[in-house]
Design a protein around this motif. Structure first.
Motif, PDB file in Angstrom:
ATOM      1  N   LEU A  69       0.859  -1.186   0.000  1.00 14.40           N
ATOM      2  CA  LEU A  69       0.000   0.000   0.000  1.00 14.40           C
ATOM      3  C   LEU A  69       0.892   1.231   0.000  1.00 14.40           C
ATOM      4  CD1 LEU A  69      -3.074   0.713   0.142  1.00 14.40           C
ATOM      5  CD2 LEU A  69      -2.707   1.135   2.588  1.00 14.40           C
ATOM      6  N   GLU A  70       1.024   1.850  -1.175  1.00 17.15           N
ATOM      7  CA  GLU A  70       1.931   2.989  -1.296  1.00 17.15           C
ATOM      8  C   GLU A  70       1.433   4.192  -0.497  1.00 17.15           C
ATOM      9  OE1 GLU A  70       1.950   5.058  -5.116  1.00 17.15           O
ATOM     10  OE2 GLU A  70       0.203   3.855  -5.710  1.00 17.15           O
ATOM     11  N   ASN A  71       2.380   5.012  -0.057  1.00 10.74           N
ATOM     12  CA  ASN A  71       2.044   6.267   0.614  1.00 10.74           C
ATOM     13  C   ASN A  71       1.798   7.337  -0.442  1.00 10.74           C
ATOM     14  OD1 ASN A  71       2.519   5.929   3.698  1.00 10.74           O
ATOM     15  ND2 ASN A  71       4.248   4.876   2.743  1.00 10.74           N
ATOM     16  N   LYS A  72       0.687   8.027  -0.315  1.00 11.40           N
ATOM     17  CA  LYS A  72       0.336   9.073  -1.283  1.00 11.40           C
ATOM     18  C   LYS A  72       0.277  10.450  -0.642  1.00 11.40           C
ATOM     19  CE  LYS A  72      -2.369   6.155  -4.459  1.00 11.40           C
ATOM     20  NZ  LYS A  72      -3.711   5.966  -5.101  1.00 11.40           N
ATOM     21  N   VAL A  73      -0.388  10.535   0.504  1.00 12.57           N
ATOM     22  CA  VAL A  73      -0.597  11.821   1.161  1.00 12.57           C
ATOM     23  C   VAL A  73      -0.124  11.720   2.601  1.00 12.57           C
ATOM     24  CG1 VAL A  73      -2.284  13.565   1.823  1.00 12.57           C
ATOM     25  CG2 VAL A  73      -2.608  12.263  -0.290  1.00 12.57           C
ATOM     26  N   LYS A  74       0.789  12.576   3.008  1.00 12.47           N
ATOM     27  CA  LYS A  74       1.275  12.549   4.383  1.00 12.47           C
ATOM     28  C   LYS A  74       0.127  12.809   5.349  1.00 12.47           C
ATOM     29  CE  LYS A  74       6.100  13.877   3.687  1.00 12.47           C
ATOM     30  NZ  LYS A  74       7.149  14.877   4.023  1.00 12.47           N
ATOM     31  N   GLY A  75       0.078  12.010   6.397  1.00 16.40           N
ATOM     32  CA  GLY A  75      -0.966  12.171   7.398  1.00 16.40           C
ATOM     33  C   GLY A  75      -2.277  11.499   7.048  1.00 16.40           C
ATOM     34  N   GLU A  76      -2.357  10.851   5.874  1.00 14.64           N
ATOM     35  CA  GLU A  76      -3.600  10.184   5.468  1.00 14.64           C
ATOM     36  C   GLU A  76      -3.963   9.079   6.452  1.00 14.64           C
ATOM     37  OE1 GLU A  76      -5.557   8.170   1.447  1.00 14.64           O
ATOM     38  OE2 GLU A  76      -3.381   8.161   1.712  1.00 14.64           O
TER      39      GLU A  76
END
Length: 541
Positions: free
Chosen positions: A203-210
């Motif tokens: 599960l890639e990181n897209k938005v910090k704090g998501e």
């Protein structure tokens, strides 16, 4: 005379046209209705929602006065509630394997959470227990046909999001029938936390704090949107509400204030047999985590409604084991049920268990018939008009008759956990028949017998006054375990009673008071876990 004839002819034509139009409308309406029924009953969509470590009393609709879960409550209110719904195990991996295979844990062999020490390796934890836990399988076996594989073979597009915890690489969701996998791998906890950047290779990181729960919901909603014109089987498996528990500052504040308004108790724990156990639902971090998960459920439900798929989508909602009242994060209380995750009592295995089938009249009703996680497999196949696989889901039964208001024959339910739980549970096996529940303990061979109709809290062991019944049930339990060649624990020849007693004294006299201090600290107005609240305050670059 001629004018009158013309007028009469015109009336006849008008009436004929009206009758013809009425017939066309009626036929079209019937065809549309028949078409909708055929679509609904032939290949309905399926959304399966599995929450990790959610306790039976962790929802508003199941009796919590503290947690708020309006979206999940909606599923319960619009579907059938199974008041005596069970997970197939008191911990995660075995329970999940049973959902996937339709088999009880002793049969498929995954009897503990994958990664737990077994045999002599257990000594390294310095628990000083009398037994060495039994060996267990560490992957979902390839020779099992999973429910995803069965649905895929029937033409369904299959999707998985979230926690898997059923083996290393090579035994991931995509290896067991799921076309798409978002976030399912070997680790059973939210590695890296509930706010991006998390540490999940699937599960890639897209938005910090998501938020992790909402991200999994969005992935599920995107899949549904892309495949709205096909039949789909979507399995949304939250990492929530597993520890380490985390939430935002605003949700913590909401539930801290709510706990204060309800009256913060001086004591929140008591000693169970092995570990302290939480007695109150007043953890504002956990409350926020539960609500975030419910928000995520709402996002998926709204997607179904927006796309017009809610009338043709079966929704299943459940948990994999009881709420964490001892060990791990000491998150919640399952009272009045005894115990919690890892325990042999009802708090460890009784779960929220809802099934919504939009076109059935059972919606808004409930049943007390005992059901279990192995039943989901044949039930979903049956409702989807897919051929049942009785040689595969041999420990489950289709609940379709109950959903249609018809009876199901009584049967025995079995649990096998030849291990020690992190939460204080003891190596034991269980049989339930009717209202009777017998627990056999492997340490000393004793039995506990409870009448769940008169004693759902399991406070009165009546084995001594029901000797014949206890013997009969134990005989059935033992015969079943032998029939599936169940692994059993062995005595630890290095067991030291003095060291075991020293640990018990520490837990009661030192650890329990510390838990009380930590509980009040989390409820204090100036509580702050760190500067960014577990990365929920991280700004976008």
């Amino acid at each position: 005379m001629l004018a009158t004839l013309r007028f009469t002819t015109q009336i006849i034509k008008t009436i004929s046209s009206f009758l013809f139009l009425s017939i066309i409308i009626t036929v079209t309406s019937c065809q549309q209705k028949e078409s909708k029924e055929n679509v609904t009953n032939k290949h309905p969509n399926v959304l399966f929602i599995l929450v990790d470590d959610l306790g039976y009393k962790d929802l508003s609709c199941t009796g919590s006065a503290y947690y708020e879960t309006p979206n999940i409550d909606k599923i319960a209110n619009e579907g059938m509630v199974f008041n005596q719904g069970y997970a197939a195990s008191r911990v995660c991996s075995p329970s999940r394997a049973s959902i996937m295979t339709g088999k009880f844990t002793a049969r498929h062999g995954i009897t503990d959470w994958i990664g737990a020490p077994q045999g002599e390796a257990w000594r390294k934890l310095n628990r000083h227990d009398k037994l060495l836990p039994a060996n267990y399988e560490h992957i979902l076996q390839k020779n099992d046909i999973t429910i995803a594989e069965a649905m895929k073979a029937a033409g369904y597009k299959t999707f998985f999001a979230g926690k898997w915890h059923l083996g290393e690489e090579g035994s991931y969701p995509e290896d067991h029938g799921f076309d798409i996998n978002k976030g399912g791998w070997k680790v059973g906890s939210p590695n890296g936390g509930y706010f991006s950047p998390w540490k999940n290779p699937k599960l890639e990181n897209k938005v910090k704090g998501e938020n992790l729960s909402m991200r999994l919901a969005k992935e599920t909603a995107d899949f549904i949107t892309k495949h709205k014109d096909t039949s789909f089987f979507a399995f949304l498996s939250f990492y929530a509400v597993h520890g380490p528990i985390q939430t935002t500052q605003s949700k913590w504040e909401k539930y801290r204030n709510k706990a204060e308004a309800q009256g913060i108790k001086d004591k929140g724990y008591k000693m169970e047999r092995v570990l302290p156990i939480r007695q109150v639902q007043d953890n504002p971090i956990y409350g926020g985590l539960v609500e975030s998960m419910d928000d995520a459920v709402g996002h998926v439900l709204n997607t179904l409604k927006t796309l017009g798929l809610d009338d043709n989508t079966i929704i299943v909602f459940t948990s994999d084991n009881g709420g964490v009242a001892s060990g791990d994060s000491y998150s919640t209380s399952n009272l009045p049920l005894r115990g919690g995750k890892g325990y042999q009592w009802e708090g460890g295995i009784r779960e929220p268990f809802f099934i919504k089938v939009p076109w059935l009249k059972s919606n808004g009703t409930s049943t007390d018939y005992p059901v279990i996680g192995t039943d989901f497999y044949p039930t979903i196949l049956d409702l989807a008009n897919v051929n049942l696989l009785p040689e595969q889901h041999m420990d489950g039964v289709s609940l379709k008759p109950l959903l249609e208001g018809k009876p199901i024959a009584e049967r025995s339910l079995f649990w096998h956990y030849p291990h020690y739980g992190n939460q204080g549970g003891e190596p034991s096996s269980i049989i339930r028949e009717g209202n009777w529940k017998l627990i056999h303990y492997w340490e000393d061979g004793r039995n506990e017998l409870y009448n769940l109709q008169t004693d759902p809290e399991e406070q009165n062991n009546v084995a001594g006054s029901n000797v014949d019944l206890s013997k009969e049930l134990y005989s059935k339990l033992n015969a079943w375990l032998d029939s599936v060649k169940a692994n059993k624990p062995s005595k630890d020849l290095e067991y030291d009673d003095a060291l075991a007693q020293k640990r018990k004294d520490y837990l009661k006299n030192t650890f329990l008071p510390k838990l009380e201090q930590d509980r009040l600290k989390v409820l204090s107005k100036d509580f702050e876990p760190n500067a960014d609240w577990w990365q929920s305050k991280v700004t976008i670059d």
